[in-house]
Design a protein around this motif. Structure first.
Motif, short mmCIF file in Angstrom:
data_model
loop_
_atom_site.label_atom_id
_atom_site.label_comp_id
_atom_site.label_asym_id
_atom_site.label_seq_id
_atom_site.Cartn_x
_atom_site.Cartn_y
_atom_site.Cartn_z
N ASP A 361 8.75 8.56 -0.52
CA ASP A 361 9.20 8.18 -1.85
C ASP A 361 9.09 6.69 -2.16
O ASP A 361 9.39 6.27 -3.28
N ASN A 362 8.70 5.88 -1.20
CA ASN A 362 8.67 4.44 -1.43
C ASN A 362 7.47 4.03 -2.28
O ASN A 362 6.37 4.57 -2.12
N ASN A 363 7.69 3.05 -3.16
CA ASN A 363 6.61 2.58 -4.01
C ASN A 363 6.00 1.29 -3.47
O ASN A 363 6.49 0.73 -2.48
N LEU A 364 4.98 0.81 -4.13
CA LEU A 364 4.22 -0.33 -3.62
C LEU A 364 5.04 -1.61 -3.62
O LEU A 364 4.86 -2.46 -2.73
N GLU A 365 5.92 -1.78 -4.59
CA GLU A 365 6.74 -3.00 -4.63
C GLU A 365 7.69 -3.03 -3.43
O GLU A 365 7.85 -4.06 -2.76
N GLN A 366 8.32 -1.90 -3.13
CA GLN A 366 9.22 -1.83 -1.98
C GLN A 366 8.46 -2.07 -0.68
O GLN A 366 8.92 -2.81 0.20
N LEU A 367 7.30 -1.48 -0.58
CA LEU A 367 6.48 -1.64 0.62
C LEU A 367 6.00 -3.08 0.76
O LEU A 367 5.95 -3.62 1.88
N SER A 368 5.64 -3.71 -0.35
CA SER A 368 5.15 -5.09 -0.31
C SER A 368 6.22 -6.04 0.22
O SER A 368 5.93 -6.94 1.03
#
Length: 390
Positions: A361-368
Motif C-alpha cells: 500500500d505504500n506510495n512513491l512519496e513514502q518510499l522516497s
C-alpha cells in the motif's frame, strides 16, 4: 520463580539424574555424528538428514551446555550468572514430542499448511513488531510476473520537491562500491500501478513498474552521498520464464547476477537486495515529524554459516534508523528451514543485506523518504568503516 519439578541439571547430588543427563547428551552427540554421515551420503538420504537436523537444533544452546556441564563444570562457566538449568520435565517433553514449551509455532508449524512461512527468529523487534506481523513473501503465478501494465506517468512522479544536493565531502572517486539488485524485481506497489485502495494485495506485481524504481532511487541517493553505486534492474520474471523456473528459484538466478557483477568489478563492497513486503498499510507505514514513511525490515538468511556478520551489520543499521527515524525500522529477523531460501545470497559477502521496503500500500512519496533515510545510515556506516580501515 524456580520450578518445583525435578531438574535435569540442577541437582548434581542425584546420581540417577546425572546418569540420565549423560546418556541424553551422549545420544544427542551420536545423532549429530549420524546426521553428518547421512548428509554426506546420496540424495535419497537428504530428507532424513534435514528432519534429523531440524529436530536436533530445536534444543537451546543453554540446554546443551548444561548437559555437558554435568560431566565437566567448566562448560557452564560461559553461561550468564542469572541463567538457570532447564527443567527436566520440559526437556523430556520436548525430547519426546518435538514441541517446544512456550512456543506455539512448534506445535502448529508442522500441521498447518503455510504456517512455516512465519517461523522466523526476531533478533531485534522494532516498534509493534511481533510474530503476528512478520514479513510475508507472496508467491504469485509466473504468468502474473510477466504482466506489464500501462501506468500513468504521474503515478511515477514524486510530488515532494527534490532536495538541494550538497556535494559530498568524500567520494569513492568514481569507483562503484555498492551493488543494488532485486531478486523479486516484479514486486510492486498498488499506488504505483494506479490501484490504490485495492483489497487484493496479490495484484501488486508487475514486470515493468515495480521495486526496481525504489532501487534506482536508492542508487541516486547513495551517489549523492559520495558512494559509487551500480543498480541492476533485470526482469526476474522474464529470466525465470526463459530458464523454465518458478518463483522459488529467484534467488538462484539473482545469485548469478551478483557473481557476474563481482567478477567484473572487485571494488564492490556493499550488496543490497531490495524487496517489498506483502503486508498492508497498518503494519508498513509510520508517521515521523508529520510525514509518512514506508517502514523497513532487515531479513537475514540463517542457513549461511557466516550469517553472524550479516546480522551484525543489520543490527547496526537498525540501531541507526531507530536513533534518527524512530519507528521506521520494524526490526531484524532471520529465517531458515522449509519454505524459505535461508541464505538470500548473503554468503557472498559479510556486507550483504536484504531490506524489505514498505508494503503493497505504500506510495512513491513514502518510499522516497524511506530511501533517503536508508541512504543516510548506509553512507554513515560505509564512511565510518572506511575511516577505521584507514
Amino acid at each position: 520463580m524456580k520450578s518445583s519439578s525435578p531438574r535435569l541439571f540442577g541437582d548434581t547430588s542425584s546420581r540417577q539424574i546425572r546418569l540420565i543427563s549423560f546418556f541424553t547428551v551422549s545420544g544427542l552427540i551420536f545423532l549429530f555424528i549420524v546426521a553428518g554421515v547421512i548428509s554426506s551420503s546420496e540424495t535419497k538420504y537428504q530428507l532424513s538428514s534435514s528432519m534429523l537436523h531440524d529436530w536436533i537444533t530445536s534444543f537451546s544452546t543453554e540446554a546443551m551446555v548444561y548437559g555437558m556441564g554435568t560431566e565437566n563444570h567448566y562448560f557452564t562457566q560461559v553461561l550468564p550468572e542469572e541463567s538457570e538449568p532447564p527443567a527436566f520435565s520440559l526437556v523430556m517433553f520436548q525430547f519426546i514430542t518435538s514441541v517446544k514449551p512456550g512456543d506455539i509455532r512448534s506445535l502448529l508449524g508442522g500441521e498447518l499448511p503455510g504456517f512455516a512461512l512465519y517461523d522466523a527468529k526476531i533478533h531485534v523487534a522494532g516498534e509493534g513488531t511481533n510474530f503476528t506481523n512478520l514479513p510475508v513473501e507472496s508467491a504469485p503465478p509466473l504468468d502474473d510476473l510477466l504482466k506489464e501494465r500501462e501506468v500513468p506517468t504521474e503515478k511515477l512522479e514524486i510530488q515532494d520537491s527534490k532536495d538541494q544536493v550538497t556535494p559530498p565531502l568524500q567520494t569513492t572517486n568514481g569507483k562503484k562500491v555498492a551493488f543494488i539488485y532485486h531478486s523479486h524485481s516484479y514486486e510492486s506497489y498498488l499506488p504505483l500501478l494506479g490501484l490504490e485502495g485495492e483489497k487484493n494485495a496479490d495484484l501488486a506485481n508487475d514486470g515493468k513498474t515495480n521495486i526496481t524504481l525504489v532501487g534506482k532511487l536508492l542508487g541516486e541517493e547513495l551517489e549523492d552521498r559520495g558512494i559509487g553505486t551500480q543498480v541492476d534492474d533485470s526482469n526476474m520474471g522474464a529470466l525465470l520464464n526463459e530458464k523454465g523456473l518458478e518463483h522459488g528459484s529467484a534467488y538462484d538466478v539473482s545469485r548469478t547476477i551478483v557473481q557476474s557483477a563481482v567478477a567484473s568489478n572487485d571494488d564492490f563492497n556493499l550488496f543490497i537486495d531490495i524487496h517489498r513486503d506483502s503486508l498492508r498499510a497498518k503494519d508498513t507505514t509510520v508517521t515521523i515529524n508529520n510525514e509518512e514513511y514506508a517502514r523497513t525490515v532487515f531479513v537475514i538468511g540463517e542457513e549461511n554459516p557466516n550469517y553472524e556478520k550479516n546480522l551484525a551489520l543489520a543490527k547496526e543499521l537498525h540501531a541507526a534508523l531507530k536513533a534518527e527515524f524512530p519507528g521506521l525500522s520494524r526490526g531484524v529477523i532471520s529465517k531458515k528451514g522449509k519454505g524459505v531460501d535461508g541464505i538470500y545470497n548473503q554468503d557472498l559477502s559479510p556486507n550483504a543485506m536484504l531490506i524489505e521496503m514498505g508494503g503493497v500500500d505504500n506510495n512513491l512519496e513514502q518510499l522516497s523518504r524511506t530511501v533517503k533515510a536508508i541512504a543516510d545510515v548506509i553512507s554513515e556506516h560505509y564512511w565510518g568503516t572506511e575511516k577505521v580501515n584507514k
